[in-house]
Design a protein around this motif. Structure first.
Motif, PDB file in Angstrom:
ATOM      1  N   LEU A 237       0.831  -1.206   0.000  1.00  0.00           N
ATOM      2  CA  LEU A 237       0.000   0.000   0.000  1.00  0.00           C
ATOM      3  C   LEU A 237       0.864   1.253   0.000  1.00  0.00           C
ATOM      4  CD1 LEU A 237      -2.858  -0.959   2.491  1.00  0.00           C
ATOM      5  CD2 LEU A 237      -3.140  -0.357   0.081  1.00  0.00           C
TER       6      LEU A 237
ATOM      7  N   LEU B  81       0.735   4.115  -2.714  1.00  0.00           N
ATOM      8  CA  LEU B  81       0.384   5.479  -2.289  1.00  0.00           C
ATOM      9  C   LEU B  81       1.498   6.475  -2.612  1.00  0.00           C
ATOM     10  CD1 LEU B  81      -1.298   4.478   1.088  1.00  0.00           C
ATOM     11  CD2 LEU B  81      -2.467   5.731  -0.749  1.00  0.00           C
TER      12      LEU B  81
ATOM     13  N   GLN C 204      12.470   8.190   2.084  1.00  0.00           N
ATOM     14  CA  GLN C 204      11.685   9.240   1.421  1.00  0.00           C
ATOM     15  C   GLN C 204      11.809  10.581   2.155  1.00  0.00           C
ATOM     16  OE1 GLN C 204       7.523   8.324   0.717  1.00  0.00           O
ATOM     17  NE2 GLN C 204       7.401   9.779  -0.960  1.00  0.00           N
TER      18      GLN C 204
ATOM     19  N   PHE D 108       9.919  11.696   4.606  1.00  0.00           N
ATOM     20  CA  PHE D 108       8.595  12.262   4.903  1.00  0.00           C
ATOM     21  C   PHE D 108       8.160  11.833   6.301  1.00  0.00           C
ATOM     22  CE2 PHE D 108       6.456  12.608   0.423  1.00  0.00           C
ATOM     23  CZ  PHE D 108       7.446  13.467   0.019  1.00  0.00           C
TER      24      PHE D 108
ATOM     25  N   ARG E 231       8.704  -0.814  10.132  1.00  0.00           N
ATOM     26  CA  ARG E 231       8.469   0.583   9.745  1.00  0.00           C
ATOM     27  C   ARG E 231       7.385   0.679   8.682  1.00  0.00           C
ATOM     28  NH1 ARG E 231      14.642   1.017   9.150  1.00  0.00           N
ATOM     29  NH2 ARG E 231      15.212   1.088  11.354  1.00  0.00           N
ATOM     30  N   VAL E 232       6.416   1.524   8.930  1.00  0.00           N
ATOM     31  CA  VAL E 232       5.331   1.712   7.965  1.00  0.00           C
ATOM     32  C   VAL E 232       5.221   3.194   7.634  1.00  0.00           C
ATOM     33  CG1 VAL E 232       2.921   1.214   7.410  1.00  0.00           C
ATOM     34  CG2 VAL E 232       4.103  -0.195   9.101  1.00  0.00           C
ATOM     35  N   THR E 233       5.240   3.499   6.320  1.00  0.00           N
ATOM     36  CA  THR E 233       5.076   4.880   5.874  1.00  0.00           C
ATOM     37  C   THR E 233       3.722   5.022   5.182  1.00  0.00           C
ATOM     38  OG1 THR E 233       6.100   4.432   3.716  1.00  0.00           O
ATOM     39  CG2 THR E 233       7.564   5.136   5.495  1.00  0.00           C
ATOM     40  N   GLN E 234       3.357   6.239   4.872  1.00  0.00           N
ATOM     41  CA  GLN E 234       2.090   6.600   4.199  1.00  0.00           C
ATOM     42  C   GLN E 234       0.918   6.419   5.167  1.00  0.00           C
ATOM     43  OE1 GLN E 234       1.739   8.051   1.271  1.00  0.00           O
ATOM     44  NE2 GLN E 234       3.726   7.705   0.324  1.00  0.00           N
TER      45      GLN E 234
ATOM     46  N   LEU F 280      -2.283   6.330   4.943  1.00  0.00           N
ATOM     47  CA  LEU F 280      -3.370   5.391   4.651  1.00  0.00           C
ATOM     48  C   LEU F 280      -2.922   3.935   4.777  1.00  0.00           C
ATOM     49  CD1 LEU F 280      -4.712   8.075   3.672  1.00  0.00           C
ATOM     50  CD2 LEU F 280      -5.874   6.730   1.958  1.00  0.00           C
ATOM     51  N   ALA F 281      -1.653   3.683   4.513  1.00  0.00           N
ATOM     52  CA  ALA F 281      -1.114   2.330   4.739  1.00  0.00           C
ATOM     53  C   ALA F 281      -1.025   2.058   6.244  1.00  0.00           C
ATOM     54  CB  ALA F 281       0.250   2.195   4.073  1.00  0.00           C
TER      55      ALA F 281
END
Lengths: 213, 213
Positions: A96, A100, B52, B54, B64-67, B69-70
């Protein structure tokens, strides 16, 4: 048999994504072209169907779904194979995030409406608009390459096609139209080559759409 | 007990979303502020964690999770209640489309990096930058109002809080900072009021973060 109608434009990245998704699921659909070049997305007729006036929009037995990533989720709920995201939470979140990165961090800045605002409202020359386009694509693809590389295989996530590849291929097609150099993205190019070898991707290409003629 | 670390910035919309999401799930987390004003997201130290550069980024027992909505999807997989999306495919797709309208069609155009490009690289005065900002927010909120209104209740989708409200509240907060008029969006304002009455939303507000002091 469900009746599936896709409102799309041959060259729109998000429309191209949804054509790939429908093809991967093996679904047949009617295509209703909406010409962005002719501003048909702003017609009263189309806005009665989709008040946002954007393509793509999917109609599935009369249910209207907008936003390409929401359409992927909807298709995954109706047709299980092939799944667009892995089943484990960590893999899902990673795929995802890749999708995204294209859908939120690259594509929205380079939409036709944005390029028109830069040129029309802000009065920029084509050179400035092209530089803007290339800047955001290069920044986004650099991020995507770094994010994807550690877990990529033949595709962006391992050796199985996913939603990330569905977003990647139209973005690279789009970038090439503006002559964005692609050499710095070996992971992305490898995934693109794997994807383009699949008939579902090939048949969704803008040049293969009737409205492109 | 999982160890949860959120890398965020008090005023970043996407960070604000994730704070709301964590609070709704009743999760405690450590906060690692990354100052966008001081460009800390571009530091070598932070980019080693998230190439990234961000925010937000979530670390969940080292994953580690980015974004944003993810991250919602990841949290939904780990903690079922309250779900961020309805369980039926049509409701899910609708809520995702509402969230994506904010996350893809409004927010990316008004990020700090984009405003800086307009002002720095393209040399625009603050007035042009403000007009740009308001243009895309107004266009996006108009679309969101039209898309949400038919199925809204106290919240953007019925009477239950969802991912759509989580995206809405930071966007309205952000829009008010640029004096975007909000009168034309009664559905959005109703959902915002319902959401802000919940402690999970109130505690996530930028002014309530330590790094805002």
């Amino acid at each position: 048999m469900s009746r599936i109608v896709l409102h799309d434009y041959f060259r729109s990245s998000a429309s191209y994504r949804v054509r790939i998704a429908l093809n991967l699921k093996g679904l047949s659909y009617e295509q209703h072209p909406v010409s962005l070049a002719a501003n048909e997305q702003q017609s009263a007729e189309y806005k009665a169907l989709n008040p946002q006036g954007f393509v793509p929009m999917l109609e599935w037995d009369g249910v209207r779904v907008t936003q390409s990533l929401a359409i992927f989720d909807f298709l995954d709920a109706h047709v299980k194979e092939p799944p667009f995201v892995p089943s484990d939470p960590e893999g899902r979140a990673h795929v995802l995030a890749l999708a995204l990165t294209v859908a939120c961090d690259i594509h929205p800045l380079n939409n036709l409406r944005v390029l028109r605002y830069l040129k029309g409202t802000l009065g920029h020359e084509q050179d400035d608009v092209d530089a803007w386009y290339r800047h955001w694509v290069a920044e986004g693809l650099t991020a995507l390459e770094a994010l994807a590389a550690p877990r990529a295989g033949a595709f962006l996530y391992g050796d199985t096609v996913s939603m990330a590849d569905i977003c990647l291929v139209p973005q690279l097609y789009n970038g090439r139209r503006f002559d964005v150099p692609m050499d710095a993205y070996p992971t992305l190019l490898r995934a693109e080559a794997s994807a383009l070898a699949l008939p579902a991707f090939a048949a969704a290409h803008p040049d293969r759409q009737e409205s492109a003629q």
